[in-house]
Write an enzyme that holds these catalytic residues in place. Structure first.
Site, PDB file in Angstrom:
ATOM      1  N   TYR A 144       0.857  -1.204   0.000  1.00 60.66           N
ATOM      2  CA  TYR A 144       0.000   0.000   0.000  1.00 60.66           C
ATOM      3  C   TYR A 144       0.879   1.234   0.000  1.00 60.66           C
ATOM      4  O   TYR A 144       1.805   1.348   0.802  1.00 60.66           O
ATOM      5  CB  TYR A 144      -0.921   0.006   1.219  1.00 60.66           C
ATOM      6  CG  TYR A 144      -1.879   1.180   1.259  1.00 60.66           C
ATOM      7  CD1 TYR A 144      -2.868   1.328   0.282  1.00 60.66           C
ATOM      8  CD2 TYR A 144      -1.793   2.139   2.266  1.00 60.66           C
ATOM      9  CE1 TYR A 144      -3.757   2.405   0.319  1.00 60.66           C
ATOM     10  CE2 TYR A 144      -2.680   3.216   2.308  1.00 60.66           C
ATOM     11  CZ  TYR A 144      -3.654   3.340   1.330  1.00 60.66           C
ATOM     12  OH  TYR A 144      -4.528   4.402   1.375  1.00 60.66           O
ATOM     13  N   ASP A 239       9.123   3.066   0.525  1.00 55.56           N
ATOM     14  CA  ASP A 239       7.994   3.706   1.186  1.00 55.56           C
ATOM     15  C   ASP A 239       8.147   3.428   2.680  1.00 55.56           C
ATOM     16  O   ASP A 239       7.789   2.356   3.168  1.00 55.56           O
ATOM     17  CB  ASP A 239       6.677   3.158   0.639  1.00 55.56           C
ATOM     18  CG  ASP A 239       5.472   3.870   1.254  1.00 55.56           C
ATOM     19  OD1 ASP A 239       5.659   4.568   2.273  1.00 55.56           O
ATOM     20  OD2 ASP A 239       4.369   3.718   0.719  1.00 55.56           O
ATOM     21  N   LYS A 267       3.012   9.616   8.760  1.00 56.51           N
ATOM     22  CA  LYS A 267       2.752   9.094  10.095  1.00 56.51           C
ATOM     23  C   LYS A 267       3.683   9.691  11.162  1.00 56.51           C
ATOM     24  O   LYS A 267       3.459  10.808  11.584  1.00 56.51           O
ATOM     25  CB  LYS A 267       2.759   7.564  10.045  1.00 56.51           C
ATOM     26  CG  LYS A 267       1.638   7.097   9.083  1.00 56.51           C
ATOM     27  CD  LYS A 267       1.352   5.639   8.980  1.00 56.51           C
ATOM     28  CE  LYS A 267       0.129   5.453   8.063  1.00 56.51           C
ATOM     29  NZ  LYS A 267       0.238   4.419   7.082  1.00 56.51           N
TER      30      LYS A 267
END
Ligand SMILES: *Cc1c(COP(=O)(O)O)cnc(C)c1O
Length: 424
Positions: A144, A239, A267
């Site tokens: 993702y 990522d 995040k």
């Protein structure tokens, strides 16, 4: 557990917000539960709108590595708010946070702040395409990278949870350049490069996969990707939206010693405020506007509140004992696995640093295909029984739990006690 107010709010929310939530996974549909509405978070605990206190194993899906409402972070945000919330002109904290990120990550020489992990990966992809003059990318099935169109072919968790092979609204042409490989499968990646030797701009990979549950990279996988990208002139993009500042202060790249060309963040670097960033080699980053020709912008990018929260969070993390947290999580996970096994179910709990996923299976877990074969019914039962006892875990077998430095030995003991009470 009393959930009256949560239920009432959820009824109203569903009239006003699609599915009652502002991000699909929060709806807990995969485990056929309703969401708990949260009123407050402190340290490792959340309090629901019904006044129930739960131990938070989800950490807001990643950002809360220092725990909720850490006094240092809260103070930084409050102080920043008193000085104004957005200027539309640069501020000193943007430079400070860029300095911190570049100093921490071995491969990052320059960085651009954005507002979410999604924006970071979309922008990194545009840069990779702009710099290489190539259109194709390779991503991994079940990986993702946010909800940018190009990445929504076989994306994990949210998308996989609902078994949607992609999503309506993304033109076929947009994902036509997205090439897919199973996680941990270097042979498929090599075959894709051999088929398109001069067309692949970048390989996007979560250096530890965290969106098909937690799947660790096999030894040699990341190194193999590095070598293939170098050989074929493609950019390797890590990522690190989950792993950045979590696997170690130097991210997954620091821990594994593999240097990508570009890295995306989110995040943790926002300390719970909406932030993302992408960075990497200076010769690549200099192609971003206004220094270069690859356009990317944002009214609230580098927002002073978000920068202050990020800086305060990194300052705490810099002085935190990652090895001690990892050791605590390791022994907790080993005990949890033993408890569940003693109940006669097949279970395994891959874990690294402060991340873990409980999978009900004996099968070797290498990629999304293998994760899909795990027992969802057992997972649902486990999740519900833990939640009923005040242990708030990732609400899907395709998600990772994200622990924090705020978790105490008592938190772990209470979670183990709850696991003892689970009946299958
Ligand atoms: C969460 C996540 C994203 C997207 O970040 P958002 O801030 O939710 O847009 C991208 N990549 C990975 C690996 C993630 O876990």
């Amino acid at each position: 557990m009393n959930t009256q107010r949560s239920e009432a709010l959820f009824v109203r929310a569903q009239e006003l917000i699609p599915g009652g939530v502002n991000s699909p996974v929060r709806a807990c549909r995969n485990v056929h539960a309703d969401p708990l509405f949260i009123a407050e978070g402190h340290g490792s605990h959340l309090t629901t709108v019904d006044g129930e206190e739960v131990i938070d194993f989800l950490g807001s899906w990643g950002p809360m590595l220092v725990g909720h409402a850490h006094p240092q972070v809260t103070e930084a945000i409050c102080k920043a708010a008193m000085r104004g919330t957005s200027y539309g002109a640069p501020c000193a904290d943007e430079v400070r946070l860029a300095e911190e990120v570049c100093a921490a990550l071995p491969s990052v020489e320059m960085v651009r702040m954005v507002n979410s992990g999604t924006e970071a990966t979309m922008s990194a992809l545009r840069l990779a395409r702009g710099v290489t003059g190539r259109d194709k990318l390779i991503k991994f099935i079940g990986g993702y990278h946010g909800h940018g169109d190009a990445f929504l072919a076989s994306a994990g968790s949210g998308v996989a949870t609902f078994s949607i092979p992609g999503t309506p609204g993304v033109p076929a042409a947009t994902v036509a350049d997205t090439l897919l490989a199973p996680y941990n499968d270097l042979d498929v990646v090599r075959t894709l490069f051999e088929a398109h030797p001069e067309e692949i701009a970048a390989v996007f990979v979560e250096p530890v996969a965290g969106n098909m549950g937690l799947i660790l990279p096999q030894p040699g996988f990341l190194k193999g990707l590095r070598d293939l990208c170098t050989r074929y002139g493609a950019l390797l993009v890590f990522d690190e939206v989950i792993t950045g500042f979590r696997l170690s202060y130097a991210g997954a790249q620091g821990r594994f010693g593999i240097l990508p060309d570009l890295t995306t963040f989110g995040k943790i670097i926002g300390g719970g405020l909406p932030v993302g960033a992408y960075g990497g080699r200076a010769d690549l980053m200099r192609h971003v506007a206004p220094e270069g020709e690859v356009y990317q912008a944002g009214t609230l990018s580098g927002n002073p509140l978000a920068m202050a929260a990020g800086l305060a969070t990194l300052d705490i993390l810099k002085h935190s004992d990652y090895a001690a947290l990892e050791a605590k999580v390791h022994s907790f996970v080993m005990e949890l696995e033993a408890i569940l096994r003693s109940k006669g179910v097949s279970v395994q709990i891959p874990h690294i640093a402060s991340l873990f996923t409980v999978y009900f299976t004996e099968a070797a877990l290498m990629d999304f295909e293998s994760v899909r074969t795990t027992d969802q019914k057992l997972f649902e039962s486990f999740y519900k029984q833990m939640r009923a006892q005040g242990i708030f875990m990732a609400p899907s077998a395709f998600e990772a739990n994200m622990l924090s430095f705020a978790h105490s030995n008592e938190d772990f003991a209470r979670a183990l006690e709850a696991a003892e009470n689970v009946k299958f």
